[in-house]
Write an enzyme that holds these catalytic residues in place. Structure first.
Site, PDB file in Angstrom:
ATOM      1  N   THR A  73       0.677  -1.379  -0.278  1.00  0.00           N
ATOM      2  CA  THR A  73       0.075   0.507  -0.198  1.00  0.00           C
ATOM      3  C   THR A  73       0.909   1.109   0.052  1.00  0.00           C
ATOM      4  OG1 THR A  73      -1.231  -1.146   1.360  1.00  0.00           O
ATOM      5  CG2 THR A  73      -1.950   1.327   0.842  1.00  0.00           C
ATOM      6  N   SER A  86       5.090  -6.332  -2.139  1.00  0.00           N
ATOM      7  CA  SER A  86       5.208  -6.256  -1.162  1.00  0.00           C
ATOM      8  C   SER A  86       5.416  -8.446   0.273  1.00  0.00           C
ATOM      9  CB  SER A  86       3.966  -6.281  -0.342  1.00  0.00           C
ATOM     10  OG  SER A  86       3.447  -6.394   0.589  1.00  0.00           O
ATOM     11  N   HIS A  90       4.605  -9.870   1.928  1.00  0.00           N
ATOM     12  CA  HIS A  90       3.770 -10.732   3.463  1.00  0.00           C
ATOM     13  C   HIS A  90       3.112 -11.530   1.276  1.00  0.00           C
ATOM     14  CE1 HIS A  90      -0.211  -9.333   3.054  1.00  0.00           C
ATOM     15  NE2 HIS A  90       0.332  -7.677   2.552  1.00  0.00           N
ATOM     16  N   THR A  96      13.573   5.127  10.398  1.00  0.00           N
ATOM     17  CA  THR A  96      14.286   4.169  10.346  1.00  0.00           C
ATOM     18  C   THR A  96      14.305   2.794   9.893  1.00  0.00           C
ATOM     19  OG1 THR A  96      14.556   5.077  12.702  1.00  0.00           O
ATOM     20  CG2 THR A  96      15.792   2.826  12.711  1.00  0.00           C
ATOM     21  N   CYS A 104      -9.166  -6.974   1.105  1.00  0.00           N
ATOM     22  CA  CYS A 104      -9.293  -5.967   1.450  1.00  0.00           C
ATOM     23  C   CYS A 104     -10.466  -5.461   1.430  1.00  0.00           C
ATOM     24  CB  CYS A 104      -8.679  -4.545   0.418  1.00  0.00           C
ATOM     25  SG  CYS A 104      -7.194  -5.882   0.250  1.00  0.00           S
TER      26      CYS A 104
END
Ligand code: PLP
Length: 380
Positions: free
Chosen positions: A71, A198, A200, A236, A324
């Site tokens: 996203t 992405s 995952h 970070t 989603c």
């Protein structure tokens, strides 16, 4: 039977990925910006991971920006490029983009005065390159079409689309979140200027991703701060996640071709069986130009959610569309864009495989599906 067939929603973290991450969560927990030994160790790990990701994307390491996932990557590509060079304030996307792209385009319209053109798809969910080319204008700032769709697996003729944009000097982005690990994502062969992935979806944890941004492309960051990621994405670094992402890509690429061949065969046998045994079943998306591990159907006069629940009772975990949109009663805009009637689109069920489902397990799933559809239809 306990079978997870919702890999498009997310995948389990692979053991090797977790093992590669472990040191950076424990003993080697340094901050890559720190000027001491532990900081340097973390910084080297990030640099190595960046080089690995760049190798599979066939780009320079400096062109890889680590993000919090797909996203953010899609937002960074669309908003980052469009806001850095608003040109004529026109964006072209396809009608079947993930909300991470389509909502970013709508944000540009709402807050930055952009006009958004959505290129339609045919009944199989494919974008016609000529129609796409007709939507491009001299003032188009950015175009974005996903490589593979999350709901019905259609794989777009991306090279042809990217060529149409580059012929006109228009930056072209692709959302490759579902494609990574299944299709070639070398940006040199795709011909794209920006690409999102992405972790995952391919065996790394949730909350890590990467974007390829071609060098020289101006970018306005979304996140401001300490200037990490060459000031394109402050914050970070998620060192362990970054190492995990690189390990997951490396693993997925190492057996990709064999796995794709095997999973495609299994999927085709499953699709044939479902179409032959479940009365009224409709395959959504293209028959061949689809992700290896994706089979999606509509079962008219049922309810996708009701079929899903019955399958879950039998130990089969799948999805009624995209994760989603789950929980929403609205028919999927993707299926509507393919010309599927709203009452049929409501009946969508999606099965997405990793590499482990066997033919005989999927035969059982098809059997359970036939029973579930018959039971739900009789209630309708
Ligand atoms: N793009 C596509 C095509 C997806 O399928 C997803 C996730 O489902 C995303 C973007 C968002 O990725 P993430 O969950 O990493 O934010």
């Amino acid at each position: 039977m306990q079978l997870y067939l919702d890999h498009a929603a997310t995948t389990p973290v692979r053991r090797e990925v977790l093992e590669a991450m472990w040191p950076y969560l424990t003993g080697e927990f340094g901050n890559p910006s720190s000027h001491h030994e532990m900081g340097r160790t973390a910084s080297v790990a990030v640099a190595d991971a960046r080089a690995t990701v760049a190798r599979w994307l066939d780009c320079r390491p400096a062109e890889v920006v680590f993000t919090s996932g797909g996203t953010e990557g899609d937002n960074l590509a669309l908003l980052g490029i469009a806001r850095a060079m608003p040109r004529g304030r026109h964006v072209v996307i396809s009608a079947i983009e993930h909300p991470a792209v389509s909502e970013s385009a709508d944000f540009l319209a709402r807050h930055h005065g952009f006009e958004v053109s959505r290129v339609g798809v045919d009944s199989a969910g494919l974008v016609d390159p000529e129609e796409f080319a007709r939507a491009l204008r001299p003032e188009t700032t950015i175009a974005s079409v996903m490589l593979a769709n999350n709901e019905m697996g259609a794989v777009q003729p991306l090279r042809e689309l990217a060529t149409r944009a580059s012929e006109r000097g228009i930056p072209f982005h692709t959302d490759a979140v579902q494609a990574a690990g299944w299709l070639d994502i070398a940006v040199s062969s795709l011909g794209v200027d920006a690409l999102t992935m992405s972790g995952h979806k391919l065996g790394a944890p949730k909350g890590i991703g990467a974007v390829f941004l071609r060098s020289g492309l101006p970018i306005e960051p979304l996140i401001h701060g300490g200037g990490q990621e060459r000031a394109r994405r402050s914050g970070t670094e998620n060192v362990a996640g970054i190492v995990g992402l690189a390990t997951a890509i490396e693993l997925a690429e190492s057996d990709r071709l064999d796995r794709v061949e095997r999973v495609t065969r299994t999927r085709d046998a499953f699709i044939d069986r479902v179409l032959a045994t479940v009365p009224g079943a409709i395959l959504t998306g293209p028959r061949t130009e689809r992700l290896a591990g994706s089979a999606s159907f509509c079962f008219p006069r049922t309810s996708g959610e009701a079929v899903l629940l019955r399958l879950e009772e039998r130990g089969v975990t799948c999805s009624s569309g995209s994760a989603c949109a789950a929980g929403s009663d609205d028919p999927s805009p993707v299926l509507l864009a393919m010309g599927i009637a709203p009452e049929v689109a409501q009946t969508a069920v999606r099965f997405t495989f990793g590499g482990e489902a066997t033919d005989s397990q999927l035969e059982d799933v098809a059997g359970a599906l036939a029973v579930a559809v018959a039971a739900v239809s009789s209630l309708a």
